[in-house]
Design a protein around this motif. Structure first.
Motif, mmCIF file in Angstrom:
data_model
loop_
_atom_site.group_PDB
_atom_site.id
_atom_site.type_symbol
_atom_site.label_atom_id
_atom_site.label_comp_id
_atom_site.label_asym_id
_atom_site.label_seq_id
_atom_site.Cartn_x
_atom_site.Cartn_y
_atom_site.Cartn_z
ATOM 1 N N VAL A 110 0.953 -1.169 -0.040
ATOM 2 C CA VAL A 110 -0.037 0.093 0.023
ATOM 3 C C VAL A 110 0.954 1.204 -0.056
ATOM 4 N N TYR A 111 0.400 2.305 -0.695
ATOM 5 C CA TYR A 111 1.541 3.380 -0.978
ATOM 6 C C TYR A 111 0.749 4.727 -0.327
ATOM 7 N N MET A 112 1.730 5.543 0.147
ATOM 8 C CA MET A 112 1.312 7.096 0.655
ATOM 9 C C MET A 112 1.665 7.900 -0.524
ATOM 10 N N VAL A 136 -2.881 10.787 0.821
ATOM 11 C CA VAL A 136 -3.616 9.777 0.208
ATOM 12 C C VAL A 136 -2.861 8.356 0.341
ATOM 13 N N ILE A 137 -3.691 7.356 0.856
ATOM 14 C CA ILE A 137 -3.413 6.021 1.363
ATOM 15 C C ILE A 137 -4.212 5.088 0.354
ATOM 16 N N THR A 194 -8.142 9.538 2.262
ATOM 17 C CA THR A 194 -7.145 10.712 2.490
ATOM 18 C C THR A 194 -7.140 10.921 3.821
ATOM 19 N N ILE A 195 -5.909 11.162 4.261
ATOM 20 C CA ILE A 195 -5.856 11.591 5.723
ATOM 21 C C ILE A 195 -4.929 12.949 5.938
ATOM 22 N N VAL A 196 -4.960 13.471 7.257
ATOM 23 C CA VAL A 196 -4.074 14.381 7.593
ATOM 24 C C VAL A 196 -2.688 13.858 8.243
ATOM 25 N N LEU A 197 -1.602 13.845 7.626
ATOM 26 C CA LEU A 197 -0.467 13.106 8.220
ATOM 27 C C LEU A 197 0.151 13.987 9.386
#
Length: 378
Positions: A39-41, A75-76, A102-105
């Motif tokens: 899985v990619y970021m 985005v993961i 979609t996340i806030v890293l």
């Protein structure tokens, strides 16, 4: 004793200073199909971007660890090749694709579950994104249920079709209202920027201007929002009340013409951005043909600006739809220079211009355009 306490305190301070802030993104994947895959970021909003990081899925779980200098949207998701075996469900603006989130890293624990509808949690901002996504999913469920209840749309009466379209529009407007409200109330948060970026193409121009006016530098720095701001600046130059912007293009015979040859010359002119490949454009053309016949001899003109890229298709479309007014195009598709000057990002797009070249209205179609012309042309 005092010396011992001093040394102990110093040691604790050194340990504290050496502990670098970091994040730990713990993920789960529904189903066993992705075990052994990566899985990619990715950076949010950057098309065709290279992945920033990757993690192997083992027994339905994966882990990203690192440090983030400042919070950022990410985005993961899996690679496109890995996703080809999954049937994508219908998604709308503000909804992630299956097995994508979609996340806030930021430097904090973050939880992600990748599924046909993914879930994020762990920080205030990620909880906010999840709450927004959940609301969008509720509307999506209503849309799916409504679509299932219709049956064969083509077999419906004209009255029934109109009701279906009205209901569909109402559901979509609920999305827009909720998105606009959230972005407007969160102009300094990345979650607000995510929502705004996802819906900017659909939000009313005035709503976009209001949100950008309140947005801070972090909000504006999200990839893609610079293009939204640039387009709003263009739209400001061709806003209602402003003079039209001139440009030059070829007609179907290859002769060059300026827009000013037709606009600002004592007639009310509709600048119609369209294309032969655009179904909504073709759908509304019969009504526009009738309006042209009705008002042309009374001082109404139309200038068609085609976003076609194939000249034969353009010429054939004009002929088949009986478009008797002037047609211009540079055959540059979405790179049309005229469309760029008017901030056009969807078609059909119309600009109604007064006799002196002042812009009167935008995006009037069908009965709305007929009513406006009846008001202007006595």
């Amino acid at each position: 004793m005092k010396k011992f306490l001093f040394l102990a305190a110093s040691a604790i301070a050194l340990i504290s200073c050496s502990t670098k802030p970091s994040y730990e993104l713990t993920g789960k994947v529904a189903g066993a199909d992705f075990n052994g895959k990566y899985v990619y970021m990715y950076e949010f909003g950057v098309r065709d971007a290279a992945p920033l990081d990757s993690a192997l899925v083992q027994e339905g779980a994966f882990l990203f660890k690192g440090d983030q200098a400042s919070p950022a949207l990410r985005v993961i998701r899996f690679s496109q090749a890995d996703m080809e075996s999954i049937s994508p469900r219908q998604t709308g603006p503000g909804q992630n694709r299956p097995y994508s989130a979609t996340i806030v890293l930021e430097n904090a624990p973050i939880l992600v579950t990748l599924d046909t509808v993914s879930v994020v949690a762990g920080t205030i901002e990620n909880e906010a994104i999840q709450a927004f996504t959940t609301e969008m999913e509720k509307i999506n469920a209503e849309e799916v249920a409504f679509a299932s209840s219709i049956g064969n749309f083509d077999s419906l009466t004209a009255e029934a079709k109109a009701e279906v379209e009205k209901k569909s529009e109402a559901l979509f407007n609920r999305r827009l209202d909720f998105a606009g409200k959230y972005a407007s109330e969160n102009p300094t948060k990345l979650s607000g920027a995510y929502v705004f970026r996802s819906f900017s193409s659909y939000l009313d121009e005035a709503v976009q201007q209001e949100i950008i006016a309140k947005a801070d530098s972090t909000f504006k720095a999200v990839p893609g929002i610079d293009r939204v701001i640039a387009r709003l600046e263009v739209l400001g130059k061709v806003a209602v009340g402003q003079k039209f912007t001139d440009f030059e293009m070829a007609d179907m015979e290859g002769n060059m013409h300026k827009l000013s040859e037709y606009v600002g010359q004592g007639k009310i002119v509709l600048i119609d951005f369209w294309a032969s490949w655009c179904p909504p454009c073709r759908k509304e053309m019969p009504a526009l043909v009738e309006l042209y016949k009705k008002y042309n001899k009374k001082g109404f003109e139309i200038v068609g600006v085609s976003l076609d890229k194939d000249k034969d298709a353009w010429v054939e479309g004009v002929k088949n739809m009986h478009m008797e007014w002037k047609q211009l195009s540079d055959l540059k598709f979405w790179e049309s220079e005229g469309a760029a000057l008017y901030g056009v990002n969807s078609i059909p797009h119309t600009v109604l211009v007064d006799k002196d070249g002042t812009i009167l209205a935008k995006n009037l179609h069908g009965e709305e355009l007929n009513t406006k012309l009846a008001e202007l042309i006595k």
